[in-house]
Motif scaffolding. Sequence first.
Motif, PDB file in Angstrom:
ATOM      1  N   GLY A 140      39.723  80.040   7.263  1.00  0.00           N
ATOM      2  CA  GLY A 140      41.047  80.207   6.656  1.00  0.00           C
ATOM      3  C   GLY A 140      41.293  81.665   6.272  1.00  0.00           C
ATOM      4  N   LEU A 141      40.276  82.312   5.710  1.00  0.00           N
ATOM      5  CA  LEU A 141      40.424  83.721   5.311  1.00  0.00           C
ATOM      6  C   LEU A 141      40.526  84.622   6.543  1.00  0.00           C
ATOM      7  CD1 LEU A 141      37.869  83.856   2.346  1.00  0.00           C
ATOM      8  CD2 LEU A 141      40.360  83.836   2.193  1.00  0.00           C
ATOM      9  N   LEU A 142      39.790  84.277   7.605  1.00  0.00           N
ATOM     10  CA  LEU A 142      39.881  85.065   8.853  1.00  0.00           C
ATOM     11  C   LEU A 142      41.300  85.003   9.402  1.00  0.00           C
ATOM     12  CD1 LEU A 142      36.625  84.251  10.884  1.00  0.00           C
ATOM     13  CD2 LEU A 142      37.154  86.311   9.562  1.00  0.00           C
ATOM     14  N   GLU A 143      41.894  83.814   9.328  1.00  0.00           N
ATOM     15  CA  GLU A 143      43.271  83.670   9.834  1.00  0.00           C
ATOM     16  C   GLU A 143      44.246  84.440   8.956  1.00  0.00           C
ATOM     17  OE1 GLU A 143      43.962  79.439  10.342  1.00  0.00           O
ATOM     18  OE2 GLU A 143      42.243  79.363  11.723  1.00  0.00           O
ATOM     19  N   ALA A 144      44.023  84.405   7.643  1.00  0.00           N
ATOM     20  CA  ALA A 144      44.936  85.102   6.718  1.00  0.00           C
ATOM     21  C   ALA A 144      44.901  86.613   6.943  1.00  0.00           C
ATOM     22  CB  ALA A 144      44.566  84.764   5.276  1.00  0.00           C
ATOM     23  N   ILE A 145      43.715  87.149   7.147  1.00  0.00           N
ATOM     24  CA  ILE A 145      43.608  88.610   7.264  1.00  0.00           C
ATOM     25  C   ILE A 145      44.085  89.110   8.633  1.00  0.00           C
ATOM     26  CG2 ILE A 145      41.213  88.897   8.120  1.00  0.00           C
ATOM     27  CD1 ILE A 145      40.986  91.022   5.830  1.00  0.00           C
ATOM     28  N   ALA A 146      44.139  88.204   9.595  1.00  0.00           N
ATOM     29  CA  ALA A 146      44.563  88.601  10.949  1.00  0.00           C
ATOM     30  C   ALA A 146      46.087  88.582  11.115  1.00  0.00           C
ATOM     31  CB  ALA A 146      43.920  87.679  11.982  1.00  0.00           C
ATOM     32  N   LYS A 147      46.809  88.184  10.079  1.00  0.00           N
ATOM     33  CA  LYS A 147      48.273  88.097  10.223  1.00  0.00           C
ATOM     34  C   LYS A 147      48.927  89.468  10.214  1.00  0.00           C
ATOM     35  CE  LYS A 147      49.025  83.441   8.638  1.00  0.00           C
ATOM     36  NZ  LYS A 147      49.109  82.597   7.474  1.00  0.00           N
ATOM     37  N   PRO A 148      49.903  89.765  11.072  1.00  0.00           N
ATOM     38  CA  PRO A 148      50.408  88.887  12.117  1.00  0.00           C
ATOM     39  C   PRO A 148      49.518  88.931  13.365  1.00  0.00           C
ATOM     40  CG  PRO A 148      51.632  90.933  12.168  1.00  0.00           C
ATOM     41  CD  PRO A 148      50.626  91.044  11.051  1.00  0.00           C
ATOM     42  N   GLU A 149      49.246  87.778  13.918  1.00  0.00           N
ATOM     43  CA  GLU A 149      48.493  87.738  15.174  1.00  0.00           C
ATOM     44  C   GLU A 149      49.366  88.356  16.275  1.00  0.00           C
ATOM     45  OE1 GLU A 149      45.314  86.484  15.402  1.00  0.00           O
ATOM     46  OE2 GLU A 149      45.289  87.022  17.516  1.00  0.00           O
ATOM     47  N   LYS A 150      50.635  87.943  16.283  1.00  0.00           N
ATOM     48  CA  LYS A 150      51.621  88.550  17.197  1.00  0.00           C
ATOM     49  C   LYS A 150      52.927  88.700  16.436  1.00  0.00           C
ATOM     50  CE  LYS A 150      50.145  86.927  21.712  1.00  0.00           C
ATOM     51  NZ  LYS A 150      50.505  86.143  22.888  1.00  0.00           N
ATOM     52  N   LEU A 151      53.683  89.740  16.742  1.00  0.00           N
ATOM     53  CA  LEU A 151      54.959  89.941  16.050  1.00  0.00           C
ATOM     54  C   LEU A 151      55.999  88.955  16.575  1.00  0.00           C
ATOM     55  CD1 LEU A 151      55.137  93.832  15.976  1.00  0.00           C
ATOM     56  CD2 LEU A 151      54.980  92.331  13.994  1.00  0.00           C
ATOM     57  N   THR A 152      56.824  88.472  15.668  1.00  0.00           N
ATOM     58  CA  THR A 152      57.921  87.589  16.080  1.00  0.00           C
ATOM     59  C   THR A 152      59.088  88.475  16.531  1.00  0.00           C
ATOM     60  OG1 THR A 152      58.783  87.663  13.845  1.00  0.00           O
ATOM     61  CG2 THR A 152      57.303  85.827  14.387  1.00  0.00           C
ATOM     62  N   LYS A 153      60.115  87.855  17.104  1.00  0.00           N
ATOM     63  CA  LYS A 153      61.291  88.615  17.547  1.00  0.00           C
ATOM     64  C   LYS A 153      61.929  89.351  16.381  1.00  0.00           C
ATOM     65  CE  LYS A 153      63.573  87.240  21.713  1.00  0.00           C
ATOM     66  NZ  LYS A 153      64.544  86.410  22.364  1.00  0.00           N
ATOM     67  N   SER A 154      62.039  88.657  15.220  1.00  0.00           N
ATOM     68  CA  SER A 154      62.684  89.304  14.065  1.00  0.00           C
ATOM     69  C   SER A 154      61.799  90.450  13.552  1.00  0.00           C
ATOM     70  CB  SER A 154      62.996  88.295  12.968  1.00  0.00           C
ATOM     71  OG  SER A 154      61.794  87.715  12.516  1.00  0.00           O
ATOM     72  N   GLY A 155      60.470  90.282  13.630  1.00  0.00           N
ATOM     73  CA  GLY A 155      59.556  91.357  13.228  1.00  0.00           C
ATOM     74  C   GLY A 155      59.749  92.585  14.100  1.00  0.00           C
ATOM     75  N   LEU A 156      59.918  92.356  15.403  1.00  0.00           N
ATOM     76  CA  LEU A 156      60.117  93.474  16.334  1.00  0.00           C
ATOM     77  C   LEU A 156      61.441  94.181  16.058  1.00  0.00           C
ATOM     78  CD1 LEU A 156      58.825  91.848  19.642  1.00  0.00           C
ATOM     79  CD2 LEU A 156      57.968  93.964  18.633  1.00  0.00           C
ATOM     80  N   THR A 157      62.478  93.390  15.749  1.00  0.00           N
ATOM     81  CA  THR A 157      63.786  93.989  15.446  1.00  0.00           C
ATOM     82  C   THR A 157      63.678  94.852  14.195  1.00  0.00           C
ATOM     83  OG1 THR A 157      64.747  91.968  16.309  1.00  0.00           O
ATOM     84  CG2 THR A 157      66.247  93.422  15.128  1.00  0.00           C
ATOM     85  N   ARG A 158      62.955  94.354  13.183  1.00  0.00           N
ATOM     86  CA  ARG A 158      62.789  95.105  11.927  1.00  0.00           C
ATOM     87  C   ARG A 158      62.097  96.453  12.210  1.00  0.00           C
ATOM     88  NH1 ARG A 158      59.023  92.657   8.673  1.00  0.00           N
ATOM     89  NH2 ARG A 158      59.773  90.679   9.440  1.00  0.00           N
ATOM     90  N   ILE A 159      61.057  96.416  13.047  1.00  0.00           N
ATOM     91  CA  ILE A 159      60.335  97.654  13.360  1.00  0.00           C
ATOM     92  C   ILE A 159      61.242  98.622  14.119  1.00  0.00           C
ATOM     93  CG2 ILE A 159      58.474  98.614  14.788  1.00  0.00           C
ATOM     94  CD1 ILE A 159      56.753  96.266  13.885  1.00  0.00           C
TER      95      ILE A 159
END
Length: 220
Positions: A168-187
């Motif tokens: 669970g902690l490995l998954e939490a620290i790896a976020k974001p695994e991949k950027l979402t469309k809205s994440g890409l727009t923000r960047i």
Amino acid sequence: MSFLAINGSPRGKVSNTHQLITYFTKAMSPSFYKIAHLKEFYNKNQYDALIEEMKTYESILIGFPLYADWTPGYVKELFEKMGERRAELAGKKYLYLIQCGFPESHHCRYVARYCARFTDRIGGVSIGSIVRGNSEGARLIPETFFKDSKILGELGRIFETETRLDQGLLEAIAKPEKLTKSGLTRIALMQKLPLGNGYWNSQLKKNGAFEKRFDKPYEE
Ligand SMILES: Cc1cc2nc3c(=O)[nH]c(=O)nc-3n(C[C@H](O)[C@H](O)[C@H](O)COP(=O)(O)O)c2cc1C
């Protein structure tokens, strides 16, 4: 003492890798672990001495940044030396800390798979990989503002007592695994602001490369 954490960053002690390893080992008892800096062994051409030291530990972490989608060259050189001397290292437990500058931890997954396979091929026991993107600022951000310092500390605490990495902690620290469309727009929007590229532009200027930042030398 039975846990050796090797910092494989070419920046040595002043690296993000070292900072992340420091958080990982923070809650551990000081007699349990030691941190070694690969740069120091590389500079003195002493990989054999490092292998001798590795032989005295039960578990070994190798931490490194992604450089051009792979390990820094001298981490690969260490892997090769470990391969040559695998009989002496057989049965050791290995874990990896792989971090990169891009925000998506997905970039590190290929080398994480390589590390698992490598561990298997040298006769080691694979504990897993801690993978984290967006890590260039780790050594500059004060601990209170660096939220993943707590996750790393907790991963380390559990590792010391249970010799495992908490999924669970490995998954939490790896976020974001991949950027979402809205994440890409923000960047994309942030890049348009003067501050968006501030750090990287200052690095380019420092190295006299700012004017060349759109060069395409292989296109001619
Ligand atoms: C030569 C070089 C190549 C890099 N290549 C990548 C890369 O392929 N992907 C990535 O996400 N980050 C890349 N980075 C960024 C580093 O992974 C990132 O800054 C990391 O936090 C550096 O860690 P360190 O301070 O422990 O060396 C690169 C950095 C350098 C200097």
